[in-house]
Design an enzyme around this catalytic site. Structure first.
Site, mmCIF file in Angstrom:
data_model
loop_
_atom_site.group_PDB
_atom_site.id
_atom_site.type_symbol
_atom_site.label_atom_id
_atom_site.label_comp_id
_atom_site.label_asym_id
_atom_site.label_seq_id
_atom_site.Cartn_x
_atom_site.Cartn_y
_atom_site.Cartn_z
ATOM 1 N N GLU A 58 53.733 42.013 59.123
ATOM 2 C CA GLU A 58 54.221 42.791 58.098
ATOM 3 C C GLU A 58 53.851 44.000 57.804
ATOM 4 O OE1 GLU A 58 52.430 39.919 58.169
ATOM 5 O OE2 GLU A 58 53.856 38.282 57.324
ATOM 6 N N HIS A 128 48.780 32.002 47.683
ATOM 7 C CA HIS A 128 50.433 32.271 47.654
ATOM 8 C C HIS A 128 50.847 32.455 46.026
ATOM 9 C CE1 HIS A 128 50.397 31.001 51.822
ATOM 10 N NE2 HIS A 128 51.472 30.527 51.991
#
Lengths: 324, 325
Positions: A58, A128
């Site tokens: 990322e 999450h």
């Protein structure tokens, strides 16, 4: 008229912009398969140089996109989970966002960071389930949270065309929404222009993303006692302060429902700004996640920490009662 | 100008630029201090001599040498360090962010290792646009412990991006020695990704130039990235605050030995004395002018402190809540 889902609206926006401007490309994890359905079909249409599956790196691919932008392209990055934005905060907040000022305006960084499914998806637990829009608005990155399919289309298009970095959060709680719209009427939505989803006279409820629906439901439930105006800023930075002021001129009362942690969240900013210079006839209230919240796994625990309709109804009633 | 003279001139320019800059730090005319590049100049000179104007570099907190070697105007560069409106970045960037996008200088960077992935992205974009541009990411030995840089190695190798990774190993990450910081070898960090890597004498501009030429040719012919470790020694402090803080972490003997192999003298010895004296005089005059220019330039208007934050113009409120736009 046609039924447009929130997800289809996002997909259409990206496809339309890629069709209009060949400098637009999309990169991210698992996007060729299109696990979120937003990028489905784009590979076949635009080829592998414009639909790039990245390794699970990322930080590198976020700054890679900064380099693309400096060299003239307009990348869109899809992040599969919102908490990955914590991992790339350096690359967005400290690199992409700062380059224009630091270089005296020599470069622009037109990158769109796109999160299809932000906030709680219930049962996705601690790492999450964040909804970190307040964080990006705080550092000054343009921050967008569409509440409806047509706004999702219009704001995504605007984000892609914008010459600055823009983070666009599609709340998990809004992805199921469908809207009956004339597809031909879909149009870009400017940043910094809020939307009154329901007019009212007694109290203004500021709601963002999926919480707009929660606010509309609460307004409907209370309709025979209290006239609730539901104001959706749509973009958090820039924020439509004039739109909020106009609403408060009418109602004089304010409740904010905000899926941020309470401390230093968007709700705090809205209330502070209203208190500094807008018309308030009673003390305002906000409904948020708790200070420093981490969403627990078990369904009931997860739900307990999210700002919901019960708390919102109480807050509206208290704010209105205080004035009577 | 012969290549020998060109390399010497670049090294000499960087050296004297920095010596003048340190004087201005000491007089308070440069606020915030600088990270001196003195001792490492042969690397910037050698690498940039192998590049075209259209090639791209990303630089580091110790970036003056890279920015000057790539062709930035030393006069506007010094004005930038002094925070003047006439500076490269109109006084918005200073020493750690000096940039000149027109010359492919995509900015010095205050975060160690941050320029690597930006360089890979820029080169990928240029290739897609049909150019044979090469990008160079300069970084120090400390940066090879940054995860984002290792991720960038992977992307560059995987996608055969025309990027050169130039590691300036000066033996210290701020004050921590390379031995205390890096497991394994620096070049193996690159070869693990299939990136060809070599180690060269970073005090010898010709050795750096030769290695860079090979890497540039490979990159331009579609061969992907290369990694060059340049062994060097930083003659001065990590940052000018060391002079005030009286920080001690390098043995005096080591510093004395390190300074014996001075890239300026190594390259200068290749020139006849008259040529060298001519270059020296030209640079003195140039820097005299740069200092005068910086001193006589205006400071930016405080009312414009938020200018350029957004490419699309002013946005949001000022610190008292008044609307800016």
């Amino acid at each position: 008229m046609a039924i447009l889902s929130y997800g289809k609206a996002l997909q259409r926006a990206l496809r339309d912009e890629m069709g209009l401007d060949d400098q637009v490309l999309v990169l991210g994890e698992d996007i060729r398969v299109g696990v979120n359905n937003v990028t489905t079909g784009l590979l076949a249409k635009f080829g592998e140089e414009r639909v790039i599956d990245t390794p699970l790196s990322e930080q590198a691919f976020t700054s890679f996109a900064t380099g693309l932008a400096m060299a003239g392209l307009r990348p869109v990055i899809e992040f599969q989970i919102p908490s990955l934005l914590f991992l790339v905060f350096e690359q967005i907040a400290n690199q992409a966002h700062k380059f224009s000022l630091m270089t005296g305006g020599q470069t622009r960084i037109p990158v769109t960071y796109f999160v299809p499914g932000s906030g709680s998806k219930t049962g996705w637990a601690g790492q999450h389930s964040d909804h970190p829009y307040s964080l990006f608005a705080h550092v000054g990155v343009k921050t967008v949270v569409p509440a409806t399919p047509s706004d999702a289309y219009g704001l995504f298009v605007t984000a892609i065309r914008d010459d600055d970095p823009v983070v666009i959060f599609a709340p998990a709680g809004a992805l199921h929404l469908r809207e009956d719209v004339d597809i031909a009427s879909l149009a870009p939505v400017p940043l910094g222009v809020g939307r009154v989803h329901r007019p009212g006279d007694d109290v203004t409820v500021v709601a963002v993303g999926h919480l707009v629906q929660v606010a509309l439901d609460a307004a409907e439930l209370l309709a025979d006692q209290i006239s609730v105006e539901v104001f959706d800023p749509r973009t958090l930075h820039p924020f439509d302060w004039a739109g909020l002021a106009a609403s408060l001129e009418k109602t004089g009362r304010l409740v904010v429902i905000d899926d941020s942690n309470r401390f230093c969240g968007l709700g705090a900013e809205v209330i502070a700004t209203a208190a500094e210079g807008m018309r308030l006839t009673t003390p305002p209230k906000r409904v948020t996640r708790p200070d420093g919240a981490v969403l627990p796994f078990a369904r009931d625990l997860d739900m307990a920490l999210q700002p919901g309709s019960g708390q919102l109804i109480n807050a509206i009633q208290e704010v209105v009662k205080a004035a009577r | 100008m012969s290549i020998d003279a060109t390399l010497y001139r670049t090294i000499r320019l960087i050296r004297r630029f920095e010596e003048r800059a340190i004087e201005l730090v000491n007089t308070g005319e440069i606020v915030g201090g600088i990270h001196p590049y003195i001792g490492q100049e042969a690397i910037a000179a050698g690498v940039c001599a192998a590049l075209r104007d259209t090639d791209i570099i990303t630089s580091t907190h110790r970036g003056h040498g890279h920015v000057l070697a790539k062709g930035a105007d030393p006069v506007r560069m010094l004005a930038e360090l002094c925070g003047r409106v006439t500076g490269l970045n109109q006084g918005r960037g200073g020493s750690m962010h000096a940039a000149d996008f027109g010359l492919g200088i995509y900015g010095a960077n205050g975060i160690v290792g941050a320029g690597g992935a930006i360089a890979v992205g820029a080169a990928w974009a240029k290739r897609r646009q049909g150019h044979d541009t090469v990008s160079v990411s300069f970084f120090g030995d400390g940066a090879v412990n940054q995860g984002v840089l290792l991720e960038a190695f992977n992307l560059a190798a995987l996608w055969r991006v025309p990027t050169l990774f130039i590691c300036e190993n000066n033996g210290y990450a701020t004050t921590l020695t390379t031995e205390a910081a890096i497991a394994g070898s620096i070049t193996e960090r690159a070869t693990a990704f299939g990136i060809p890597a070599i180690t060269v004498d970073g005090m010898d501009a010709h050795a750096v130039l030769d290695a860079t030429r090979t890497a540039v040719e490979l990159a331009r012919s579609g061969g992907g990235p290369s990694f060059v470790e340049c062994r060097t020694y930083r003659f001065d402090a990590h940052h000018t605050w060391e002079h005030k803080a009286r920080v001690r972490y390098r043995p005096v003997e080591e510093m004395e030995t390190g300074r014996l192999r001075d890239p300026m003298e190594i390259q200068g010895a290749l020139l006849d004395p008259a040529t060298r004296a001519e270059i020296d005089a030209e640079i003195e005059e140039l820097l005299e002018h740069a200092v005068d220019f910086a001193r006589s330039s205006a400071s930016p208007d405080p009312a414009r402190a938020m200018d350029y934050l957004y490419a699309t113009g002013p946005l949001g409120r000022d610190g008292t809540g008044l609307a800016v736009a």
